[in-house]
Design an enzyme around this catalytic site. Structure first.
Site, mmCIF file in Angstrom:
data_model
loop_
_atom_site.group_PDB
_atom_site.id
_atom_site.type_symbol
_atom_site.label_atom_id
_atom_site.label_comp_id
_atom_site.label_asym_id
_atom_site.label_seq_id
_atom_site.Cartn_x
_atom_site.Cartn_y
_atom_site.Cartn_z
ATOM 1 N N SER A 1 0.830 -1.210 0.000
ATOM 2 C CA SER A 1 0.000 0.000 0.000
ATOM 3 C C SER A 1 0.856 1.247 0.000
ATOM 4 O O SER A 1 2.018 1.204 0.386
ATOM 5 C CB SER A 1 -0.884 0.030 1.249
ATOM 6 O OG SER A 1 -1.683 -1.118 1.317
HETATM 7 N N1 SAH Z 1 0.873 -5.385 4.460
HETATM 8 C C1 SAH Z 1 1.444 -5.746 3.189
HETATM 9 C C2 SAH Z 1 0.483 -5.509 2.049
HETATM 10 C C3 SAH Z 1 0.158 -6.803 1.433
HETATM 11 S S1 SAH Z 1 -1.069 -6.822 0.191
HETATM 12 C C4 SAH Z 1 2.773 -5.057 2.941
HETATM 13 O O1 SAH Z 1 3.152 -4.165 3.706
HETATM 14 O O2 SAH Z 1 3.442 -5.447 1.983
HETATM 15 C C5 SAH Z 1 -2.199 -7.970 0.890
HETATM 16 C C6 SAH Z 1 -1.661 -9.336 1.221
HETATM 17 O O3 SAH Z 1 -2.731 -10.077 1.809
HETATM 18 C C7 SAH Z 1 -1.190 -10.154 0.015
HETATM 19 O O4 SAH Z 1 0.139 -10.543 0.200
HETATM 20 C C8 SAH Z 1 -2.149 -11.340 0.010
HETATM 21 O O5 SAH Z 1 -1.553 -12.550 -0.429
HETATM 22 C C9 SAH Z 1 -2.569 -11.429 1.465
HETATM 23 N N2 SAH Z 1 -3.837 -12.137 1.725
HETATM 24 C C10 SAH Z 1 -4.972 -12.111 0.994
HETATM 25 N N3 SAH Z 1 -5.917 -12.901 1.564
HETATM 26 C C11 SAH Z 1 -5.351 -13.443 2.689
HETATM 27 C C12 SAH Z 1 -5.813 -14.335 3.719
HETATM 28 N N4 SAH Z 1 -7.044 -14.853 3.701
HETATM 29 N N5 SAH Z 1 -4.950 -14.645 4.710
HETATM 30 C C13 SAH Z 1 -3.696 -14.148 4.753
HETATM 31 N N6 SAH Z 1 -3.208 -13.305 3.809
HETATM 32 C C14 SAH Z 1 -4.026 -12.945 2.796
#
Ligand code: SAH
Length: 226
Positions: A72
């Protein structure tokens, strides 16, 4: 000469000074919690993205992190963390144990690690967990526990949490997560699909008080693991 060196090493675009400018911008955008601003100023965001993207790491933009996922933009990370800390009025509370859902590249977890005693962070994509675990170790971020699993169910074994931060959007607040929130704790997440709204749920005893804030855009929360 100095200029040439800066360009070659990328120092000019990834230095503490560049991060300082990002913090000033966050302040102008309305982030008030100084502890959050200090954490944002101390985490080297460029080390969480591929080398080719490092020069853009301090722009207010989302960036790809592989596996069709994105990190993000700095504002939304600061905003969610500020809300998790009750910091909107300027001074938030220190956090004990925090659950992050969506570890991704580990940037938000590293910011949270400065503000919490311990961060448990769930990620459904196994390859991302491995890569990010190695990165966090290298950066000596020792109080983040990356876990491979479907965050939709939370992490009962580690509950209760002072805050739960979900970095992916879902149509409703996953019900299993609410009982894992400590009294006074807050869950922060993007709610919706095509149109998403930032949502805060605060636990007050057995009551869960929901507030809807501004519009946001996140990748979807997906069921199961990959
Ligand atoms: N906080 C992260 C942003 C990641 S984007 C950062 O700083 O980089 C969102 C992430 O959520 C992705 O990597 C995706 O694979 C994960 N995600 C999506 N659904 C999920 C679930 N049910 N459980 C765990 N992770 C999930």
């Amino acid at each position: 000469m100095v200029e040439t060196l800066n360009l070659r090493d990328g120092i000019g675009m990834t230095s503490a000074r560049t991060r300082g400018r990002m913090v000033e911008r966050l302040r102008e955008q309305g982030i008030k919690d100084e502890t959050v601003l200090a954490a944002m100023g101390s985490v080297p965001r460029h080390l969480f993205v591929d080398q080719a993207l490092q020069s853009r790491a301090y722009e207010d933009t989302a960036l790809p992190i592989g596996f069709a996922q994105t990190i993000s933009n700095p504002y939304i990370v600061a905003r969610m963390v500020e809300l998790a800390r009750h910091g909107e009025k300027g001074q938030g509370r220190a956090l004990g144990r925090v659950l992050e859902i969506g570890l991704g590249c580990g940037y938000q977890a590293a910011v949270l690690s400065k503000l919490a005693r311990e961060v448990v962070s769930m990620e459904r994509i196994a390859a991302l967990v491995g890569k990010t675990r190695a990165r966090l170790r290298e950066l000596r971020v020792n109080n983040v526990k990356p876990k491979h699993g479907d965050g939709m169910h939370g992490a009962k074994d580690f509950a209760p949490f002072d805050a739960i931060v979900i970095a992916a959007a879902f149509a409703e607040v996953p019900r299993e997560l609410l009982p894992q929130l400590a009294d006074g704790g807050r869950l922060v997440m993007p709610l919706g699909h095509a149109t998403q709204t930032l949502c805060v749920v605060e636990r007050q005893g057995d009551q869960f008080v929901e507030s809807l804030l501004e519009g946001v855009k996140f990748v979807p929360l997906l069921p199961g693991v990959a």
